[in-house]
Scaffold this motif. Sequence first.
Motif, short mmCIF file in Angstrom:
data_model
loop_
_atom_site.label_atom_id
_atom_site.label_comp_id
_atom_site.label_asym_id
_atom_site.label_seq_id
_atom_site.Cartn_x
_atom_site.Cartn_y
_atom_site.Cartn_z
N HIS A 26 41.71 -18.58 63.06
CA HIS A 26 41.98 -19.35 61.84
C HIS A 26 40.78 -19.41 60.90
CE1 HIS A 26 45.92 -20.60 63.29
NE2 HIS A 26 45.35 -20.70 64.47
N ASP A 27 39.61 -19.02 61.37
CA ASP A 27 38.40 -19.03 60.54
C ASP A 27 37.87 -17.61 60.31
OD1 ASP A 27 38.38 -21.86 60.47
OD2 ASP A 27 37.43 -21.90 62.45
N ALA A 28 38.76 -16.64 60.23
CA ALA A 28 38.37 -15.24 60.16
C ALA A 28 38.24 -14.71 58.74
CB ALA A 28 39.36 -14.37 60.94
N GLY A 29 38.20 -15.59 57.77
CA GLY A 29 38.08 -15.12 56.40
C GLY A 29 39.35 -14.46 55.92
N ILE A 30 39.18 -13.32 55.26
CA ILE A 30 40.31 -12.64 54.62
C ILE A 30 41.04 -11.66 55.54
CG2 ILE A 30 38.97 -10.73 53.67
CD1 ILE A 30 40.61 -11.17 51.05
N ALA A 31 40.48 -11.37 56.71
CA ALA A 31 41.06 -10.36 57.61
C ALA A 31 42.53 -10.61 57.96
CB ALA A 31 40.22 -10.23 58.88
N PRO A 32 42.93 -11.84 58.32
CA PRO A 32 44.36 -12.04 58.63
C PRO A 32 45.26 -11.76 57.43
CG PRO A 32 43.07 -13.93 59.35
CD PRO A 32 42.16 -13.05 58.56
N LEU A 33 44.81 -12.16 56.24
CA LEU A 33 45.61 -11.94 55.04
C LEU A 33 45.71 -10.45 54.70
CD1 LEU A 33 47.23 -13.12 52.70
CD2 LEU A 33 45.07 -13.38 51.44
N VAL A 34 44.63 -9.71 54.88
CA VAL A 34 44.63 -8.27 54.63
C VAL A 34 45.60 -7.58 55.57
CG1 VAL A 34 43.24 -6.17 54.76
CG2 VAL A 34 42.33 -8.19 53.62
N SER A 35 45.57 -7.95 56.85
CA SER A 35 46.48 -7.36 57.84
C SER A 35 47.93 -7.70 57.50
CB SER A 35 46.12 -7.86 59.23
OG SER A 35 46.92 -7.25 60.20
N PHE A 36 48.17 -8.94 57.13
CA PHE A 36 49.50 -9.40 56.74
C PHE A 36 50.01 -8.60 55.53
CE2 PHE A 36 52.03 -12.38 54.11
CZ PHE A 36 53.03 -12.74 55.00
N ALA A 37 49.21 -8.54 54.48
CA ALA A 37 49.62 -7.87 53.24
C ALA A 37 49.79 -6.37 53.44
CB ALA A 37 48.60 -8.14 52.14
N PHE A 155 47.57 1.67 57.27
CA PHE A 155 47.31 1.33 55.87
C PHE A 155 45.80 1.20 55.73
CE2 PHE A 155 47.90 -2.74 57.98
CZ PHE A 155 46.84 -3.49 57.51
N ASP A 156 45.33 1.38 54.52
CA ASP A 156 43.90 1.34 54.23
C ASP A 156 43.49 -0.10 53.91
OD1 ASP A 156 41.31 1.55 53.24
OD2 ASP A 156 41.74 3.34 52.03
N GLU A 157 42.79 -0.74 54.84
CA GLU A 157 42.38 -2.14 54.66
C GLU A 157 41.49 -2.30 53.42
OE1 GLU A 157 40.71 -3.71 58.26
OE2 GLU A 157 42.48 -3.13 59.43
N ARG A 158 40.60 -1.32 53.21
CA ARG A 158 39.72 -1.41 52.03
C ARG A 158 40.51 -1.37 50.74
NH1 ARG A 158 35.55 3.07 53.87
NH2 ARG A 158 37.58 4.04 53.96
N ALA A 159 41.58 -0.58 50.72
CA ALA A 159 42.43 -0.50 49.52
C ALA A 159 43.14 -1.82 49.27
CB ALA A 159 43.44 0.63 49.66
N VAL A 160 43.54 -2.50 50.35
CA VAL A 160 44.18 -3.81 50.19
C VAL A 160 43.18 -4.80 49.61
CG1 VAL A 160 45.27 -5.76 51.41
CG2 VAL A 160 45.85 -3.40 52.06
N VAL A 161 41.97 -4.82 50.15
CA VAL A 161 40.93 -5.72 49.63
C VAL A 161 40.65 -5.40 48.16
CG1 VAL A 161 38.50 -6.39 49.84
CG2 VAL A 161 39.89 -6.13 51.89
N GLN A 162 40.53 -4.12 47.83
CA GLN A 162 40.29 -3.72 46.44
C GLN A 162 41.42 -4.19 45.52
OE1 GLN A 162 37.02 -3.28 46.20
NE2 GLN A 162 37.52 -1.81 44.60
#
Length: 189
Positions: A26-37, A155-162
């Motif tokens: 629950h304190d992992a920053g943006i990683a869970p949201l990136v994986s979800f998206a 999927f490209d995690e960096r592309a999701v973050v970008q």
Amino acid sequence: MKVVHIKNEQQRDACLARLCAEVYGHDAGIAPLVSFAGTLSVLVRQDAARILALVDNASQPAALALLVLDKQGQSMEIALMAGLETDVNEPAERLVSELATRAPLKVNALDAEQEAMFRRCGIARWFDGENGTRVGLSDVHPANSLEELPSPMRFDERAVVQSFKQDRTLFEGYKKRFIRGLESFPRVL
């Protein structure tokens, strides 16, 4: 106990959000949201992802897993899995055990402890993968070597973050969908 394929969109989003939160913390920053998206926008859209749950006799979820198809559609890889707090003993392992008997399943063990757990679940064929990873295959998996394994869909995690950085509306939309999923996690499936 039975395995349920989550097809309903609202339940799928809720289960995926919970799975990402459980895996990353629950304190992992943006990683869970990136994986979800990334899972929803790429893998689900291409029909290359399956969200499965192990439910108890009262249909309450005990474990969740994200399976990703390979590029040829012949096998599945466990991308994420988590046991939920429940009265069921070793729920994630029970889910993997169920899947290993029925599906052409591929698993990646990062250490000896994970490999031992997957072995207890019935994954008996093992190969040395990249960077010390051990690759396990269920008995019904068609491959006989690493060279025969088709690549999994990704999927490209960096592309999701970008894309989140470039499009604040997109970021806020997935963030709301993620939070809504966590808040609406079903008690029964």
